[in-house]
Design a protein around this motif. Structure first.
Motif, PDB file in Angstrom:
ATOM      1  N   MET A 264       0.829  -1.210   0.000  1.00  0.00           N
ATOM      2  CA  MET A 264       0.000   0.000   0.000  1.00  0.00           C
ATOM      3  C   MET A 264       0.862   1.259   0.000  1.00  0.00           C
ATOM      4  SD  MET A 264      -3.162  -0.452  -0.402  1.00  0.00           S
ATOM      5  CE  MET A 264      -4.151   0.856   0.291  1.00  0.00           C
ATOM      6  N   GLN A 265       2.065   1.179   0.573  1.00  0.00           N
ATOM      7  CA  GLN A 265       2.955   2.347   0.537  1.00  0.00           C
ATOM      8  C   GLN A 265       3.262   2.700  -0.911  1.00  0.00           C
ATOM      9  OE1 GLN A 265       3.297  -0.232   2.512  1.00  0.00           O
ATOM     10  NE2 GLN A 265       3.237   0.647   4.565  1.00  0.00           N
ATOM     11  N   GLU A 266       3.588   1.655  -1.670  1.00  0.00           N
ATOM     12  CA  GLU A 266       3.898   1.863  -3.085  1.00  0.00           C
ATOM     13  C   GLU A 266       2.658   2.383  -3.820  1.00  0.00           C
ATOM     14  OE1 GLU A 266       6.135  -0.922  -6.220  1.00  0.00           O
ATOM     15  OE2 GLU A 266       5.984  -1.744  -4.179  1.00  0.00           O
ATOM     16  N   ALA A 267       1.507   1.813  -3.524  1.00  0.00           N
ATOM     17  CA  ALA A 267       0.267   2.244  -4.197  1.00  0.00           C
ATOM     18  C   ALA A 267      -0.020   3.712  -3.886  1.00  0.00           C
ATOM     19  CB  ALA A 267      -0.895   1.366  -3.756  1.00  0.00           C
ATOM     20  N   GLY A 268       0.161   4.082  -2.616  1.00  0.00           N
ATOM     21  CA  GLY A 268      -0.096   5.476  -2.213  1.00  0.00           C
ATOM     22  C   GLY A 268       0.834   6.434  -2.948  1.00  0.00           C
ATOM     23  N   ARG A 269       2.124   6.047  -3.024  1.00  0.00           N
ATOM     24  CA  ARG A 269       3.107   6.895  -3.730  1.00  0.00           C
ATOM     25  C   ARG A 269       2.710   7.065  -5.191  1.00  0.00           C
ATOM     26  NH1 ARG A 269       7.216   4.500  -0.676  1.00  0.00           N
ATOM     27  NH2 ARG A 269       7.541   2.868  -2.236  1.00  0.00           N
ATOM     28  N   LEU A 270       2.330   5.949  -5.798  1.00  0.00           N
ATOM     29  CA  LEU A 270       1.965   5.982  -7.216  1.00  0.00           C
ATOM     30  C   LEU A 270       0.720   6.851  -7.426  1.00  0.00           C
ATOM     31  CD1 LEU A 270       2.684   4.770  -9.955  1.00  0.00           C
ATOM     32  CD2 LEU A 270       1.464   2.690  -9.277  1.00  0.00           C
ATOM     33  N   ALA A 271      -0.271   6.681  -6.557  1.00  0.00           N
ATOM     34  CA  ALA A 271      -1.507   7.467  -6.705  1.00  0.00           C
ATOM     35  C   ALA A 271      -1.206   8.959  -6.562  1.00  0.00           C
ATOM     36  CB  ALA A 271      -2.537   7.022  -5.655  1.00  0.00           C
ATOM     37  N   ARG A 272      -0.365   9.313  -5.602  1.00  0.00           N
ATOM     38  CA  ARG A 272      -0.037  10.739  -5.399  1.00  0.00           C
ATOM     39  C   ARG A 272       0.737  11.287  -6.591  1.00  0.00           C
ATOM     40  NH1 ARG A 272       0.342   8.883  -0.155  1.00  0.00           N
ATOM     41  NH2 ARG A 272       2.582   8.481  -0.358  1.00  0.00           N
ATOM     42  N   SER A 273       1.613  10.423  -7.139  1.00  0.00           N
ATOM     43  CA  SER A 273       2.429  10.917  -8.262  1.00  0.00           C
ATOM     44  C   SER A 273       1.559  11.197  -9.487  1.00  0.00           C
ATOM     45  CB  SER A 273       3.537   9.917  -8.614  1.00  0.00           C
ATOM     46  OG  SER A 273       2.990   8.845  -9.348  1.00  0.00           O
ATOM     47  N   ARG A 274       0.401  10.575  -9.566  1.00  0.00           N
ATOM     48  CA  ARG A 274      -0.483  10.770 -10.726  1.00  0.00           C
ATOM     49  C   ARG A 274      -1.569  11.809 -10.471  1.00  0.00           C
ATOM     50  NH1 ARG A 274      -0.326   7.051 -14.683  1.00  0.00           N
ATOM     51  NH2 ARG A 274      -2.473   7.627 -15.141  1.00  0.00           N
ATOM     52  N   THR A 275      -1.613  12.375  -9.260  1.00  0.00           N
ATOM     53  CA  THR A 275      -2.717  13.287  -8.923  1.00  0.00           C
ATOM     54  C   THR A 275      -2.185  14.574  -8.284  1.00  0.00           C
ATOM     55  OG1 THR A 275      -2.941  12.149  -6.793  1.00  0.00           O
ATOM     56  CG2 THR A 275      -4.415  11.426  -8.567  1.00  0.00           C
ATOM     57  N   ASP A 276      -1.021  15.024  -8.718  1.00  0.00           N
ATOM     58  CA  ASP A 276      -0.458  16.258  -8.154  1.00  0.00           C
ATOM     59  C   ASP A 276      -0.343  16.199  -6.642  1.00  0.00           C
ATOM     60  OD1 ASP A 276       0.035  17.617 -10.439  1.00  0.00           O
ATOM     61  OD2 ASP A 276      -1.980  18.517 -10.529  1.00  0.00           O
ATOM     62  N   GLY A 277      -0.038  15.009  -6.137  1.00  0.00           N
ATOM     63  CA  GLY A 277       0.167  14.861  -4.696  1.00  0.00           C
ATOM     64  C   GLY A 277      -1.110  14.708  -3.881  1.00  0.00           C
ATOM     65  N   GLN A 278      -2.275  14.653  -4.545  1.00  0.00           N
ATOM     66  CA  GLN A 278      -3.543  14.599  -3.789  1.00  0.00           C
ATOM     67  C   GLN A 278      -3.811  13.212  -3.194  1.00  0.00           C
ATOM     68  OE1 GLN A 278      -6.163  17.234  -3.664  1.00  0.00           O
ATOM     69  NE2 GLN A 278      -4.402  18.485  -4.149  1.00  0.00           N
ATOM     70  N   GLY A 279      -3.612  12.174  -3.992  1.00  0.00           N
ATOM     71  CA  GLY A 279      -3.936  10.813  -3.537  1.00  0.00           C
ATOM     72  C   GLY A 279      -5.054  10.225  -4.374  1.00  0.00           C
ATOM     73  N   ALA A 280      -5.329   8.928  -4.149  1.00  0.00           N
ATOM     74  CA  ALA A 280      -6.349   8.222  -4.937  1.00  0.00           C
ATOM     75  C   ALA A 280      -7.726   8.823  -4.685  1.00  0.00           C
ATOM     76  CB  ALA A 280      -6.344   6.741  -4.566  1.00  0.00           C
ATOM     77  N   ASP A 281      -8.592   8.755  -5.682  1.00  0.00           N
ATOM     78  CA  ASP A 281      -9.974   9.195  -5.480  1.00  0.00           C
ATOM     79  C   ASP A 281     -10.731   8.190  -4.616  1.00  0.00           C
ATOM     80  OD1 ASP A 281     -10.117  11.571  -7.372  1.00  0.00           O
ATOM     81  OD2 ASP A 281      -9.350   9.999  -8.700  1.00  0.00           O
ATOM     82  N   LYS A 282     -10.435   6.919  -4.855  1.00  0.00           N
ATOM     83  CA  LYS A 282     -11.157   5.863  -4.157  1.00  0.00           C
ATOM     84  C   LYS A 282     -10.228   4.689  -3.869  1.00  0.00           C
ATOM     85  CE  LYS A 282     -14.787   8.092  -6.067  1.00  0.00           C
ATOM     86  NZ  LYS A 282     -15.349   8.592  -7.335  1.00  0.00           N
ATOM     87  N   ALA A 283     -10.527   3.957  -2.812  1.00  0.00           N
ATOM     88  CA  ALA A 283      -9.823   2.694  -2.547  1.00  0.00           C
ATOM     89  C   ALA A 283     -10.864   1.658  -2.138  1.00  0.00           C
ATOM     90  CB  ALA A 283      -8.784   2.879  -1.438  1.00  0.00           C
ATOM     91  N   VAL A 284     -10.699   0.446  -2.653  1.00  0.00           N
ATOM     92  CA  VAL A 284     -11.579  -0.674  -2.268  1.00  0.00           C
ATOM     93  C   VAL A 284     -10.730  -1.680  -1.507  1.00  0.00           C
ATOM     94  CG1 VAL A 284     -12.937  -2.625  -3.124  1.00  0.00           C
ATOM     95  CG2 VAL A 284     -13.156  -0.388  -4.225  1.00  0.00           C
ATOM     96  N   ILE A 285     -11.163  -2.028  -0.298  1.00  0.00           N
ATOM     97  CA  ILE A 285     -10.436  -3.033   0.492  1.00  0.00           C
ATOM     98  C   ILE A 285     -11.043  -4.401   0.222  1.00  0.00           C
ATOM     99  CG2 ILE A 285      -9.679  -3.737   2.780  1.00  0.00           C
ATOM    100  CD1 ILE A 285     -10.107  -0.907   3.760  1.00  0.00           C
ATOM    101  N   ALA A 286     -10.258  -5.270  -0.409  1.00  0.00           N
ATOM    102  CA  ALA A 286     -10.751  -6.599  -0.796  1.00  0.00           C
ATOM    103  C   ALA A 286      -9.776  -7.679  -0.336  1.00  0.00           C
ATOM    104  CB  ALA A 286     -10.962  -6.649  -2.307  1.00  0.00           C
ATOM    105  N   VAL A 287      -9.159  -7.484   0.827  1.00  0.00           N
ATOM    106  CA  VAL A 287      -8.222  -8.484   1.356  1.00  0.00           C
ATOM    107  C   VAL A 287      -9.002  -9.662   1.951  1.00  0.00           C
ATOM    108  CG1 VAL A 287      -6.454  -6.739   1.851  1.00  0.00           C
ATOM    109  CG2 VAL A 287      -8.115  -7.349   3.628  1.00  0.00           C
ATOM    110  N   GLY A 288      -8.332 -10.796   2.125  1.00  0.00           N
ATOM    111  CA  GLY A 288      -9.014 -11.995   2.606  1.00  0.00           C
ATOM    112  C   GLY A 288      -9.491 -11.877   4.047  1.00  0.00           C
ATOM    113  N   VAL A 289      -8.649 -11.358   4.911  1.00  0.00           N
ATOM    114  CA  VAL A 289      -9.005 -11.233   6.328  1.00  0.00           C
ATOM    115  C   VAL A 289      -8.768  -9.781   6.728  1.00  0.00           C
ATOM    116  CG1 VAL A 289      -8.634 -12.109   8.667  1.00  0.00           C
ATOM    117  CG2 VAL A 289      -8.184 -13.600   6.705  1.00  0.00           C
TER     118      VAL A 289
END
Ligand code: CXF
Ligand code: ZN
Length: 372
Positions: free
Chosen positions: A241-266
Motif C-alpha cells: 500500500m505504501q507503493e500504491a499510495g506513492r503511485l496514486a499521489r504521483s499521478r494526482t499532483d500529490g492529492q492521492g487516490a480518489d477511491k480505494a476498495v479493500i478486498a483483502v481476505g481477512v
C-alpha cells in the motif's frame, strides 16, 4: 433425500464431508442438484472461527450454480431442469429493501449465519442422519451435492453457460464489481486503489475499468496475482500500500487516490488506516472484506477523516441487486466485457475441498471451484 456436503462442526474446525438428509421442498422452495461452488474467503472464516454461526454443524458455500430437480408448491419463477445461479442474499422482491432497489439488504438475508429457513426461522431444511439440524450458509449451503433453498435465492440462467464459471456471479463477481461501480462510485478518469487481488479484488478492478477509471492500481503480495491484474484492467500492480499510495499521489499532483476498495481476505483495522492514508480529501474507502467477528476496530484519526471529508463506505454484495445485476453480468460476459473464465484457477472434487482451502490460504488461486 440423502446427500453429502462439507460441514464445519464447531468454530475453528476444518471442513468435513459428511452424509446429510434434505427435507422435501416446502412452498416456495426448490431442490437443486449442484454443479459448482466457488471457494470464498468467507467460507474459510467459518473454519478458522473468525466467523461464528448459530447452528453447528454448518454447511458452507455461498457461491454456487446448479440444475433444479424438484419444486415445492407455489413456485412459478423456475421449472425442473432450469439452470440457476445462487444469490448469497435472497431477493424476495417484497420487503422494503427489495422494493427500494437494495436487494443486497433483503429482509430474508437476516438468517444467513443461523442457516435456518429464512421464511420460517425456527426450522432447518438440512439434518444429520441422526436428526440434528444443519445450518446452510447464507441459507443456501452450496458445498453439498444437492441443496434445498427458497426460490428467492436462485436466479435462472441460460443453459449454454458454463456452470463452473458462472457460479462466481453469486459472490465474488457481484461483490467486487459492485464495490467499484456502486459503492466507490468510480467515475471516468478516477484513480482507484484495489487492495487485494483475489476473486473479489480482481472484480473490483474490472468494475473500476467499466466505470471508466483512468488509473487502477492493484495491490497484492502474491506475484502471480499482480501479473494477471492487467488482464482484468489494472493499469498498475504493486506489492504494498505504501507503493500504491506513492503511485496514486504521483499521478494526482500529490492529492492521492480518489477511491480505494479493500478486498483483502481477512480484514484488520490497519487495512482501513492504510487505505485512508492513500486517498485524497473528499475521497472514499469501501470496506468489502469480511473482518473476524472479534475485530477490535481501527486505528484511524476521526479528526482527519472529518477534516478531509473522507467517506468510509461499508459494502455487502457490492451494493448489487442480484436479480438485476446477475443477468446483466451474464450479458457482459457473453459480450466479452466481463472476464470470468480466467478467474477459475483450479477445480476440486467435494472430497478434495480441504486442498481447495489449503490453496486459498497459500494464495495460489484467484478462485478455486468445487465441481460436483
Ligand atoms: C459474505 C458475508 C458474510 C456471509 C457470507 C457471505 N460475503 C462475501 O463473501
Ligand atoms: Zn463470498
Amino acid at each position: 433425500m440423502k446427500t453429502r456436503g462439507a460441514v464445519v462442526v464447531a468454530p475453528g474446525r476444518p471442513y468435513e464431508v459428511v452424509d446429510l438428509v434434505l427435507d422435501e421442498p416446502r412452498a416456495r422452495e426448490v431442490v437443486v442438484k449442484m454443479s459448482a461452488s466457488g471457494i470464498c474467503h468467507s467460507d474459510d472464516h467459518l473454519a478458522t472461527g473468525d466467523l461464528q454461526v448459530q447452528t453447528y454443524p454448518f454447511c458452507g458455500g455461498h457461491e454456487g450454480s446448479g440444475v433444479v430437480v424438484a419444486l415445492g408448491t407455489d413456485v412459478t419463477e423456475v421449472e425442473v431442469d432450469d439452470h440457476v445461479v445462487f444469490s448469497f442474499v435472497p431477493a424476495c422482491g417484497r420487503c422494503r429493501w427489495c422494493a427500494a432497489g437494495q436487494q443486497n439488504l433483503c429482509d430474508l438475508g437476516a438468517h444467513a449465519l443461523s442457516g435456518c429457513r429464512p421464511d420460517d426461522p425456527s426450522t432447518w431444511r438440512v439434518h444429520t442422519p441422526d436428526g440434528r439440524p444443519v445450518g446452510q450458509m447464507s441459507s443456501i449451503g452450496t458445498f453439498s451435492e444437492h441443496t434445498v433453498v427458497n426460490v428467492a435465492s436462485v436466479i435462472k440462467v441460460d443453459r449454454d453457460l458454463p456452470l463452473h464459471v458462472i457460479c462466481l456471479l453469486g459472490c465474488c463477481v457481484s461483490t467486487g464489481w459492485g464495490s467499484s461501480v456502486n459503492d466507490a462510485r468510480v467515475e471516468p478518469g478516477d484513480t482507484i486503489i484495489v487492495m487485494g487481488l483475489g476473486g473479489i479484488g480482481m472484480n473490483a478492478v474490472q468494475g473500476a475499468r467499466h466505470a471508466g477509471a483512468g488509473c487502477v492500481i492493484g495491490v497484492d503480495p502474491v506475484a502471480m496475482k499482480r501479473t494477471l491484474a492487467s488482464d482484468f484492467g489494472a493499469t498498475h500492480a504493486v506489492a504494498s500500500m505504501q507503493e500504491a499510495g506513492r503511485l496514486a499521489r504521483s499521478r494526482t499532483d500529490g492529492q492521492g487516490a480518489d477511491k480505494a476498495v479493500i478486498a483483502v481476505g481477512v480484514l484488520a483495522g490497519d487495512h482501513l488506516a492504510e487505505a485512508l492514508s492513500t486517498v485524497r480529501k473528499g475521497g472514499t474507502v469501501v470496506i468489502t472484506s469480511v473482518a473476524p467477528m472479534t475485530d477490535l476496530g481501527a486505528p484511524i484519526s476521526l479528526f482527519q477523516v472529518a477534516m478531509l471529508h473522507q467517506r468510509i463506505q461499508g459494502s455487502i454484495y457490492g451494493g448489487c441487486n442480484p436479480r438485476r445485476d446477475i443477468p446483466r453480468q451474464v450479458q457482459m460476459y457473453r459480450d466479452g466485457q466481463l472476464i470470468l473464465d480466467e478467474l477459475v484457477t483450479k477445480t476440486y472434487s467435494l472430497d478434495d475441498i480441504g486442498q481447495g482451502f489449503a490453496d486459498l490460504r497459500s494464495g495460489l488461486n484467484l478462485r478455486g471451484v468445487v465441481t460436483f
